[in-house]
Motif scaffolding. Structure first.
Motif, PDB file in Angstrom:
ATOM      1  N   GLY A 193       0.844  -1.299  -0.051  1.00 32.11           N
ATOM      2  CA  GLY A 193       0.147   0.088  -0.012  1.00 32.11           C
ATOM      3  C   GLY A 193       0.794   1.283   0.196  1.00 32.11           C
ATOM      4  N   THR A 194       0.340   2.295  -0.108  1.00 36.31           N
ATOM      5  CA  THR A 194       0.813   3.831   0.005  1.00 36.31           C
ATOM      6  C   THR A 194       0.177   4.648   1.135  1.00 36.31           C
ATOM      7  N   GLY A 195       1.233   4.919   1.788  1.00 34.15           N
ATOM      8  CA  GLY A 195       0.802   5.376   3.287  1.00 34.15           C
ATOM      9  C   GLY A 195       1.502   6.977   3.270  1.00 34.15           C
ATOM     10  N   GLU A 196       0.862   8.007   3.906  1.00 29.29           N
ATOM     11  CA  GLU A 196       1.648   9.307   4.097  1.00 29.29           C
ATOM     12  C   GLU A 196       0.981   9.856   5.383  1.00 29.29           C
ATOM     13  N   LEU A 197       2.150  10.314   6.260  1.00 30.73           N
ATOM     14  CA  LEU A 197       1.730  10.712   7.696  1.00 30.73           C
ATOM     15  C   LEU A 197       2.367  12.349   7.619  1.00 30.73           C
ATOM     16  N   ASN A 198       1.522  13.281   7.872  1.00 32.92           N
ATOM     17  CA  ASN A 198       2.039  14.564   7.941  1.00 32.92           C
ATOM     18  C   ASN A 198       1.723  15.071   9.156  1.00 32.92           C
ATOM     19  N   ILE A 199       2.816  15.456   9.952  1.00 35.28           N
ATOM     20  CA  ILE A 199       2.884  16.287  11.318  1.00 35.28           C
ATOM     21  C   ILE A 199       3.041  17.649  11.139  1.00 35.28           C
ATOM     22  N   THR A 200       2.377  18.497  11.472  1.00 33.75           N
ATOM     23  CA  THR A 200       2.411  19.914  11.055  1.00 33.75           C
ATOM     24  C   THR A 200       1.867  21.027  12.182  1.00 33.75           C
ATOM     25  N   ASP A 201       2.595  21.854  12.113  1.00 34.04           N
ATOM     26  CA  ASP A 201       2.284  23.373  12.925  1.00 34.04           C
ATOM     27  C   ASP A 201       2.015  22.829  14.428  1.00 34.04           C
ATOM     28  N   GLY A 202       2.841  21.780  14.838  1.00 32.89           N
ATOM     29  CA  GLY A 202       2.701  21.616  16.482  1.00 32.89           C
ATOM     30  C   GLY A 202       2.029  20.262  16.817  1.00 32.89           C
ATOM     31  N   GLY A 203       1.715  19.527  15.602  1.00 30.21           N
ATOM     32  CA  GLY A 203       1.241  18.331  16.115  1.00 30.21           C
ATOM     33  C   GLY A 203       2.201  17.282  16.371  1.00 30.21           C
ATOM     34  N   SER A 204       1.756  16.347  17.215  1.00 32.74           N
ATOM     35  CA  SER A 204       2.853  15.245  17.893  1.00 32.74           C
ATOM     36  C   SER A 204       2.119  13.874  17.561  1.00 32.74           C
ATOM     37  N   VAL A 205       3.038  13.218  17.305  1.00 32.93           N
ATOM     38  CA  VAL A 205       2.694  11.556  17.184  1.00 32.93           C
ATOM     39  C   VAL A 205       3.629  10.726  17.953  1.00 32.93           C
ATOM     40  N   SER A 206       3.165   9.964  18.734  1.00 31.09           N
ATOM     41  CA  SER A 206       4.024   8.822  19.755  1.00 31.09           C
ATOM     42  C   SER A 206       3.582   7.557  19.620  1.00 31.09           C
ATOM     43  N   ASN A 207       4.720   6.620  19.668  1.00 30.20           N
ATOM     44  CA  ASN A 207       4.452   5.362  19.479  1.00 30.20           C
ATOM     45  C   ASN A 207       5.823   4.675  19.710  1.00 30.20           C
ATOM     46  N   ILE A 208       5.664   3.299  19.883  1.00 33.35           N
ATOM     47  CA  ILE A 208       7.003   2.468  20.092  1.00 33.35           C
ATOM     48  C   ILE A 208       7.871   2.247  19.096  1.00 33.35           C
TER      49      ILE A 208
END
Length: 240
Positions: free
Chosen positions: A184-199
């Motif tokens: 598949g094709t995936g895109e993750l955009n984290i912008t303008d102070g956004g936050s992503v957290s994981n292991i």
């Protein structure tokens, strides 16, 4: 009719025009207050059809489909709390699913069971997840919790985490986020102070997969912790 209403009496008192104005103002206030309450709005192909009953309203183990065979969407805003067990956005090939979690206090918690929790954004179809203006999405389990963005041949998934306080968290056990997997094709955009957290984060996992991650803007972060077990050690971010 207005003149008749003005002349209507209650006991010995005449109902005056300003009394009606006050009543109308009060009714308008009630209408506006209701419109400002927490809101979860489904549209199109959503299964089960009423997200309020996915969890907490009666069913504690709901598999939620947004865009199961056609086009569907769910919007969570004004401090609403959406809950599900497993989540599928854009399930079948050709289906289109969109979920928007917008505003501080608005949340979507995907909790699975004690062993596994799965959140797909583009399973075999096309899925979009927008987390904006302080919204929060969590995918959690005691053991495995996988968030897969664009999972499966021909699938397309896109996740945007935009704005201060907007968060995507994948925790419990391995706590993996896949950006493009199984062809598949995936895109993750984290912008303008956004936050992503994981292991563990995996980009373009398995041959034929495409993964793109963008972290842009002041305060924007993607935090990965190592995944360590008896038989596996993965670096915090793996590009395959």
């Amino acid at each position: 009719m207005w003149a008749m209403l003005q002349r209507e009496k209650k006991g010995n008192k005449m109902v005056r025009p300003h009394s009606f104005a006050r009543i109308l103002a009060f009714l308008l206030f009630l209408t506006l207050s209701a419109s400002l309450q927490a809101d979860i709005t489904p549209s199109g192909d959503v299964d089960p059809t009423d997200p309020l009953w996915w969890i907490g309203g009666g069913d504690s183990s709901t598999n939620a489909y947004i865009g199961k065979t056609a086009a569907g969407s769910v919007t969570v805003n004004l401090g609403s709390d959406l809950r599900s067990s497993y989540g599928y956005i854009g399930y079948d090939a050709g289906a289109i699913g969109v979920v928007t979690v917008d505003g501080s206090g608005s949340t979507w918690t995907n909790s699975g069971d004690s062993d596994y929790s799965l959140l797909y954004v583009g399973y075999e179809g096309q899925g979009t997840l927008n987390i904006t203006n302080g919204g929060a999405v969590s995918n959690i389990s005691d053991d495995y919790s996988d968030t897969l963005i664009g999972c499966g041949t021909g699938s397309i998934g896109e996740v945007t985490v935009d704005g201060n306080g907007s968060t995507l968290a994948c925790w419990g056990g391995y706590g993996r986020i896949y950006v493009g997997a199984f062809g598949g094709t995936g895109e993750l955009n984290i912008t303008d102070g956004g936050s992503v957290s994981n292991i563990t984060g995996l980009i373009g996992r398995w041959p034929g997969s495409t993964g793109i991650v963008t972290v842009d803007g002041s305060g924007s972060t993607w935090t990965n912790r190592c995944c360590t077990s008896a038989d596996t050690y993965l670096a915090p971010v793996v590009a395959c």
